[in-house]
Scaffold this active site. Structure first.
Site, short mmCIF file in Angstrom:
data_model
loop_
_atom_site.label_atom_id
_atom_site.label_comp_id
_atom_site.label_asym_id
_atom_site.label_seq_id
_atom_site.Cartn_x
_atom_site.Cartn_y
_atom_site.Cartn_z
N TYR A 150 -30.01 -26.63 -45.04
CA TYR A 150 -29.67 -27.81 -45.76
C TYR A 150 -31.05 -28.62 -46.04
CZ TYR A 150 -25.17 -26.44 -44.36
OH TYR A 150 -23.95 -25.59 -44.31
N ARG A 168 -17.97 -28.82 -46.21
CA ARG A 168 -18.85 -28.97 -45.04
C ARG A 168 -20.25 -28.86 -45.45
NH1 ARG A 168 -18.97 -27.44 -39.64
NH2 ARG A 168 -20.34 -25.75 -38.92
N ARG A 217 -14.71 -26.87 -40.16
CA ARG A 217 -14.47 -25.67 -40.65
C ARG A 217 -12.87 -25.67 -40.89
NH1 ARG A 217 -17.83 -24.32 -36.45
NH2 ARG A 217 -19.49 -23.35 -37.07
N HIS A 255 -15.14 -24.76 -47.33
CA HIS A 255 -16.58 -24.77 -46.48
C HIS A 255 -17.63 -25.47 -47.44
CE1 HIS A 255 -18.26 -23.04 -43.06
NE2 HIS A 255 -19.46 -22.88 -43.96
N LYS A 260 -16.82 -22.10 -33.34
CA LYS A 260 -17.09 -20.39 -32.96
C LYS A 260 -17.74 -20.44 -31.51
CE LYS A 260 -18.04 -19.10 -37.92
NZ LYS A 260 -18.92 -18.66 -38.84
N HIS A 310 -23.88 -25.71 -34.89
CA HIS A 310 -24.59 -24.49 -35.04
C HIS A 310 -25.09 -24.12 -33.77
CE1 HIS A 310 -24.92 -25.16 -39.89
NE2 HIS A 310 -23.83 -24.48 -39.46
#
Length: 317
Positions: free
Chosen positions: A298, A266, A171, A263, A195, A289
């Site tokens: 994806y 990514r 990120r 992004h 995150k 994630h």
């Protein structure tokens, strides 16, 4: 006349509400959950907008614990006229978190947003670059250096930025926060804190590591353990906005859409891995994630690509 919003001076959150209810919640998001400043700001805006609606609906004096599901449905219906569906989902997510926070602290007994239906989100596949487009983008700094449009410091710094974004699937905030202490050179990996404070190992790839080594040996102002990897010409930490502007330069050079963000690199990283046969759960781990469902988007991209190839190449398509 438009209704007052959190961004306009017509509505100001009462100081008592801000200090007693909002600030402890925002501090918990930032310090304990370690949410990004962007997410915290969005959740604050969601709460301010919600309290504005309470005020204009005549229920601002009602204790939060006495708000009804009917009132929350009315809020959602009204908000649909002001926000797109994705923004509305994000706002309600923030408000549900707000009520859960205070329930765990004993100041509320229930969450009035529990079970409140929201409009369905349209399914949007993430934008990504093809491998050919990605190669063209990554060659940009060298092309500008060769024709003397930029100096060597800028060219190699920009190469580091692009190679780390694509090689590690980082990120933009993770890239800007990356220090030399986080990189294990012998293994070719970086320890990334993503995150929610979740740590993961990101292989950077041989090309990114070679570019990084050249940057360190010839151009980096400092390679001490706490020094940032990507810096400005003033040797200060690059900000996400500066990375976005840097990217636009090379998108234009490669004749690619200028609205593509860091992004999207990514997204390209994840899509190219899956197209090459990478395991979905491995890609989930590489991206950091929390939920597999986030990564599964994806697979839809990969399937869409396969179907497009089938349509153009198969005689019975």
């Amino acid at each position: 006349m438009s209704k007052p919003t959190p961004e306009t001076p017509e509505f100001v959150l009462p100081a008592a509400v801000e200090q007693v209810w909002l600030e402890p919640f925002a501090a918990w998001l930032s310090k304990e959950r370690r949410y990004s400043a962007h997410t915290v700001r969005n959740y604050r805006h969601a709460f301010v907008d919600f309290f504005r609606w309470l005020s204009t609906s005549g229920v601002a004096e009602k204790p939060f614990d006495e708000l009804t599901r009917r009132e929350m449905r009315d809020f959602v219906i009204e908000a649909q006229g002001r926000f797109d569906r994705r923004t509305l989902h994000l706002h309600v997510s923030g408000l549900r978190s707000f009520f859960r926070f205070w329930i765990t602290r004993g100041r509320m007994a229930r969450n009035p947003f529990t079970g409140i239906p929201l409009p369905k989100l349209e399914k949007r596949l993430p934008q990504f670059l093809t491998e050919v487009q990605m190669r063209s983008l990554l060659l940009g700094p060298q092309r500008l250096l060769d024709n003397e449009s930029i100096d060597a410091f800028t060219a190699w710094r920009d190469r580091v930025v692009l190679e780390l974004l694509y090689g590690g699937g980082l990120r933009v905030s993770e890239l800007c926060n990356l220090t030399y202490a986080a990189i294990e050179k012998r293994a070719g990996v970086a320890r990334i804190v993503g995150k929610g404070g979740k740590e993961r190992l990101c292989p950077l790839g041989s090309v990114a590591m070679a570019v990084l080594q050249r940057w360190e040996s010839e151009f980096a102002p400092s390679i001490s353990t706490d020094a940032p990897v990507v810096v400005t010409r003033r040797h200060t930490v690059m900000k996400p906005r500066e990375v976005q502007l840097l990217l636009k330069r090379y998108l234009a050079l490669a004749d690619l859409p200028l609205d593509l963000t860091p992004h999207k690199i990514r997204h390209s990283y994840a899509t190219h891995l899956l197209n090459a046969g990478a395991d979905l759960r491995l890609v989930q781990e590489l991206l950091g994630h929390a939920n597999l469902a986030t990564t599964q988007i994806y697979t839809h991209v990969s399937v869409a690509r396969l179907k497009a190839v089938h349509r153009t190449a198969h005689p019975r398509s």
